[in-house]
Design a protein around this motif. Structure first.
Motif, PDB file in Angstrom:
ATOM      1  N   LEU A 124      -3.402   0.470   6.400  1.00 39.29           N
ATOM      2  CA  LEU A 124      -3.684   1.632   5.565  1.00 39.29           C
ATOM      3  C   LEU A 124      -5.007   1.535   4.795  1.00 39.29           C
ATOM      4  CD1 LEU A 124      -0.486   3.084   3.855  1.00 39.29           C
ATOM      5  CD2 LEU A 124      -2.236   4.307   5.140  1.00 39.29           C
ATOM      6  N   PRO A 125      -5.379   0.364   4.247  1.00 33.06           N
ATOM      7  CA  PRO A 125      -6.650   0.314   3.514  1.00 33.06           C
ATOM      8  C   PRO A 125      -7.848   0.751   4.344  1.00 33.06           C
ATOM      9  CG  PRO A 125      -5.328  -1.610   2.992  1.00 33.06           C
ATOM     10  CD  PRO A 125      -4.614  -0.896   4.095  1.00 33.06           C
TER      11      PRO A 125
ATOM     12  N   ALA B 266      -0.563   7.989  -6.300  1.00 33.83           N
ATOM     13  CA  ALA B 266      -0.735   9.180  -5.461  1.00 33.83           C
ATOM     14  C   ALA B 266       0.208  10.264  -5.958  1.00 33.83           C
ATOM     15  CB  ALA B 266      -0.443   8.836  -4.003  1.00 33.83           C
TER      16      ALA B 266
ATOM     17  N   ASP C 213       1.336  -0.634   7.074  1.00 31.63           N
ATOM     18  CA  ASP C 213       0.886  -0.787   5.692  1.00 31.63           C
ATOM     19  C   ASP C 213      -0.382  -1.633   5.608  1.00 31.63           C
ATOM     20  OD1 ASP C 213       2.008  -0.513   2.686  1.00 31.63           O
ATOM     21  OD2 ASP C 213       1.099  -2.496   2.946  1.00 31.63           O
TER      22      ASP C 213
ATOM     23  N   LEU D 126      -7.764   4.503   4.064  1.00 28.53           N
ATOM     24  CA  LEU D 126      -8.098   4.936   2.708  1.00 28.53           C
ATOM     25  C   LEU D 126      -9.594   4.784   2.443  1.00 28.53           C
ATOM     26  CD1 LEU D 126      -5.056   3.405   0.770  1.00 28.53           C
ATOM     27  CD2 LEU D 126      -5.350   5.762   1.569  1.00 28.53           C
TER      28      LEU D 126
ATOM     29  N   ASP E  55     -11.523  14.940   0.769  1.00 23.07           N
ATOM     30  CA  ASP E  55     -10.448  14.687   1.730  1.00 23.07           C
ATOM     31  C   ASP E  55      -9.091  14.647   1.027  1.00 23.07           C
ATOM     32  OD1 ASP E  55     -12.195  14.514   3.826  1.00 23.07           O
ATOM     33  OD2 ASP E  55     -12.070  12.333   4.059  1.00 23.07           O
TER      34      ASP E  55
ATOM     35  N   PHE F 264      -2.729  11.748  -1.144  1.00 26.30           N
ATOM     36  CA  PHE F 264      -3.744  10.943  -1.833  1.00 26.30           C
ATOM     37  C   PHE F 264      -5.129  11.411  -1.400  1.00 26.30           C
ATOM     38  CE2 PHE F 264      -6.698   7.390  -2.032  1.00 26.30           C
ATOM     39  CZ  PHE F 264      -6.501   6.922  -3.323  1.00 26.30           C
ATOM     40  N   GLY F 265      -6.031  11.422  -2.338  1.00 27.70           N
ATOM     41  CA  GLY F 265      -7.413  11.726  -2.008  1.00 27.70           C
ATOM     42  C   GLY F 265      -8.306  11.544  -3.207  1.00 27.70           C
TER      43      GLY F 265
ATOM     44  N   LEU G  24      -5.281  13.138   2.132  1.00 26.60           N
ATOM     45  CA  LEU G  24      -4.406  12.441   3.073  1.00 26.60           C
ATOM     46  C   LEU G  24      -2.959  12.710   2.693  1.00 26.60           C
ATOM     47  CD1 LEU G  24      -3.707  10.194   5.214  1.00 26.60           C
ATOM     48  CD2 LEU G  24      -3.898   8.557   3.322  1.00 26.60           C
TER      49      LEU G  24
ATOM     50  N   ASN H 164       0.825  -1.211   0.000  1.00 23.58           N
ATOM     51  CA  ASN H 164       0.000   0.000   0.000  1.00 23.58           C
ATOM     52  C   ASN H 164       0.859   1.261   0.000  1.00 23.58           C
ATOM     53  OD1 ASN H 164      -2.653  -1.356   0.190  1.00 23.58           O
ATOM     54  ND2 ASN H 164      -1.811  -2.094   2.129  1.00 23.58           N
TER      55      ASN H 164
ATOM     56  N   LEU I  58       1.325   4.237  -2.887  1.00 20.03           N
ATOM     57  CA  LEU I  58       1.299   5.668  -2.587  1.00 20.03           C
ATOM     58  C   LEU I  58       2.607   6.369  -2.954  1.00 20.03           C
ATOM     59  CD1 LEU I  58      -0.547   5.791   0.863  1.00 20.03           C
ATOM     60  CD2 LEU I  58      -1.482   6.199  -1.425  1.00 20.03           C
TER      61      LEU I  58
ATOM     62  N   LEU J 212     -11.752   7.731   3.721  1.00 17.32           N
ATOM     63  CA  LEU J 212     -11.666   9.040   3.086  1.00 17.32           C
ATOM     64  C   LEU J 212     -12.983   9.375   2.393  1.00 17.32           C
ATOM     65  CD1 LEU J 212      -8.086   8.872   1.495  1.00 17.32           C
ATOM     66  CD2 LEU J 212      -8.767  10.076   3.582  1.00 17.32           C
TER      67      LEU J 212
END
Length: 401
Positions: free
Chosen positions: A321-322, A79, A318, A325, A332, A361-362, A334, A50, A54, A328
């Motif tokens: 992280l999902p 990202a 990691d 994500l 948003d 990332f968003g 991040l 992940n 990114l 979001l």
């Protein structure tokens, strides 16, 4: 609905700082040397799918000019990704965070440079008198876990707290939570914070520990930092001044001396910090900033020079992280970054002067390379732009340049 989430992976340097040699850190590379250690060990390569999506390994390659072991072939990042150099003097936690929030420290913090007998006699005498102490132990540069193991039993028997420092601008006080008392430790730290005013020291840190002996002494999650306030208003102040709220998770509030913080969510350990971040995101509204520091990368693995432990912590982060994500919302943004390096392959136990990642990332943000940025303040300027705030005094917006 514009909101911002800022995650600081404390100490995750990616090598290549332009002025690293000035700090004795030429060749330091926290991420790269962790990846190297994994590839050379039976456990196999570092697995962070992940963070790879990114752009973390890509940012490392940009910063150093080499691919980390196991990342010689990578997919295109999904990202915005790049790296940042720090302009502030030093390699401290406060200066890295403050610059990321738009305030660069142009004059360095004070230091206690002597490895032994580190603190001035007058300072310690005043601390002993004003705090009603029988004396102090330590008075040297040290690793926190090492000095507790070495002096913890004497501390319990004598009632003298352990004082120590490092290459950072810090005075640390360690004491047993039960034998000495947690609130008493905090009070001693507050007294030390006042006494340090002439020395321009960035932080006083309370380091409580528990256990019965040197083999099982362990620091607890009741650490508390007493930092100098930033010298000028930061991104956090700007958010609050324009009607937003700042949700400070972990030690963010301590680092900014609670300046510009609307609410503090304390948590200890990366899972608890992750959970608190998700809870803050549930409550955050239009114009809000959620900021989290993941301190264990630095305090548990970087300073203790545990490359494989650091790797496992990165892989666990990691894997979670999902969840973040998926939380979001449209609008948003991040951002993931770091405040300095702490290369687990390096000599000693101090921070290392390195570039750090800038990953963003968003929903609705197209992936692209952000290049090498010459100030951490570009991060804060980008978040200010995203939240519709007036431009900060420093930095170039990474969203538009």
């Amino acid at each position: 609905m514009a909101r911002a989430i800022w995650l600081v992976l404390d100490s995750l340097g990616i090598g290549g700082a332009t002025d690293a040699a000035d700090y004795g850190d030429a060749g330091a590379d926290t991420f790269g040397h962790i990846a190297d250690a994994c590839a050379q060990h039976a456990r196999g390569r570092l697995r962070i799918p992940n963070l790879t999506r990114l752009g973390l390994p890509q940012a490392h390659g940009l910063a150093t000019g080499r691919a980390a072991a196991g990342f010689e072939e990578m997919p295109a990042a999904q990202a915005l990704w790049g790296c940042m150099d720090e302009r502030a003097c030093g390699k401290d936690t406060p200066s890295g965070h403050w610059e990321s929030a738009g305030v660069t420290l142009h004059e360095p913090f004070g230091l206690f440079a002597a490895v032994e007998n580190s603190f001035p006699d007058a300072l310690l005498a005043a601390l002993v008198e004003q705090a009603g102490l029988p004396g102090v132990l330590g008075n040297c540069h040290a690793s926190g876990t090492e000095i507790i193991a070495r002096l913890g039993i004497e501390h319990i028997a004598s009632g003298k707290p352990i004082v120590y420092t490092s290459a950072d601008s810090v005075l640390q006080l360690a004491a047993h939570e039960e034998a000495f008392g947690l609130e008493r430790l905090y009070e001693v730290c507050r007294i030390a914070r006042v006494l340090l005013a002439p020395y321009n020291i960035g932080r006083v840190i309370a380091r409580p520990f528990v256990g019965e002996g040197s083999d099982d002494f362990r620091r607890t999650g009741n650490r508390h930092d007493y930092a100098l306030p930033p010298p000028r208003p930061t991104l956090l102040d700007a958010v609050c001044a324009h009607g937003g709220r700042v949700h400070a998770v972990g030690k963010i509030s301590d680092i900014f001396a609670a300046q510009g913080v609307s609410r503090t969510l304390l948590a200890s350990g990366h899972d608890a910090l992750f959970d608190a971040t998700l809870a803050a995101m549930e409550q955050a509204g239009e114009g809000d900033l959620v900021a989290t520091n993941f301190v264990d990368f630095d305090s548990v693995y970087g300073h203790r020079r545990d490359a494989l432990g650091y790797a496992a912590a990165l892989e666990h982060f990691d894997a979670r992280l999902p969840q973040l994500l998926a939380a979001l919302r449209p609008g948003d943004l991040l951002v993931l970054s770091a405040d300095h390096g702490c290369d687990p392959s390096w000599a000693g136990s101090d921070h290392t002067r390195e570039r750090v990642p800038l990953l963003a990332f968003g929903p609705g943000f197209a992936p692209r390379a952000l290049g090498r940025r010459d100030s951490f303040a570009d991060l804060g300027q980008g978040l200010a732009t995203h939240l519709g705030l007036p431009p900060l005094a420093e930095g170039h917006c990474f969203l538009t340049s």
